[in-house]
Design a protein around this motif. Structure first.
Motif, PDB file in Angstrom:
ATOM      1  N   GLU A   1      70.577  52.353  -8.363  1.00  0.00           N
ATOM      2  CA  GLU A   1      69.605  52.316  -7.269  1.00  0.00           C
ATOM      3  C   GLU A   1      68.553  51.220  -7.466  1.00  0.00           C
TER       4      GLU A   1
ATOM      5  N   SER B   1      80.746  58.511  -7.813  1.00  0.00           N
ATOM      6  CA  SER B   1      79.930  59.469  -7.072  1.00  0.00           C
ATOM      7  C   SER B   1      78.625  58.801  -6.663  1.00  0.00           C
ATOM      8  N   LEU B   2      78.469  58.574  -5.371  1.00  0.00           N
ATOM      9  CA  LEU B   2      77.268  57.953  -4.845  1.00  0.00           C
ATOM     10  C   LEU B   2      76.584  58.925  -3.895  1.00  0.00           C
ATOM     11  N   THR B   3      75.272  58.829  -3.776  1.00  0.00           N
ATOM     12  CA  THR B   3      74.493  59.694  -2.899  1.00  0.00           C
ATOM     13  C   THR B   3      74.459  59.096  -1.500  1.00  0.00           C
ATOM     14  N   GLN B   4      74.549  59.935  -0.498  1.00  0.00           N
ATOM     15  CA  GLN B   4      74.531  59.466   0.892  1.00  0.00           C
ATOM     16  C   GLN B   4      73.195  58.838   1.264  1.00  0.00           C
TER      17      GLN B   4
ATOM     18  N   ARG C   1      71.693  55.982   0.794  1.00  0.00           N
ATOM     19  CA  ARG C   1      70.937  55.440  -0.331  1.00  0.00           C
ATOM     20  C   ARG C   1      71.326  53.990  -0.560  1.00  0.00           C
TER      21      ARG C   1
ATOM     22  N   TYR D   1      72.142  50.874  -2.933  1.00  0.00           N
ATOM     23  CA  TYR D   1      72.665  50.629  -4.276  1.00  0.00           C
ATOM     24  C   TYR D   1      72.776  49.128  -4.508  1.00  0.00           C
TER      25      TYR D   1
ATOM     26  N   THR E   1      74.806  53.395   1.428  1.00  0.00           N
ATOM     27  CA  THR E   1      75.832  54.379   1.741  1.00  0.00           C
ATOM     28  C   THR E   1      75.512  55.020   3.088  1.00  0.00           C
TER      29      THR E   1
END
Length: 79
Positions: free
Chosen positions: A7, A37-40, A42, A44, A66
């Protein structure tokens, strides 16, 4: 060959990134992929890097966002 992501862009270092992936040598031509595994919804940052006995070489920073999670609710007709 390495990919580093997180991030925050941590610059030309291989430490502290949220995630990393390395491909074993030798790399062939073609498309390579790795699921992470990525957070919605967000932002990067990522960099590609290569290493050998002379040290590390990093590409410039890139970024993406994302997609937000979208839920849809189906209505049921009453009988």
């Amino acid at each position: 060959m390495w990919a580093f992501w997180g991030e925050t862009d941590l610059g030309e270092t291989n430490a502290g990134w949220g995630g990393s992936y390395s491909w074993a040598a030798p790399q062939g031509t073609g498309t390579h992929s790795h699921a992470a595994s990525l957070t919605q919804d967000r932002a990067y940052y990522y960099r590609f890097a290569a290493s050998n006995t002379a040290g590390w070489a990093f590409g410039g920073p890139q970024s993406f966002i994302t997609a937000p999670l979208t839920l849809s609710v189906a209505a049921h007709a009453s009988e």
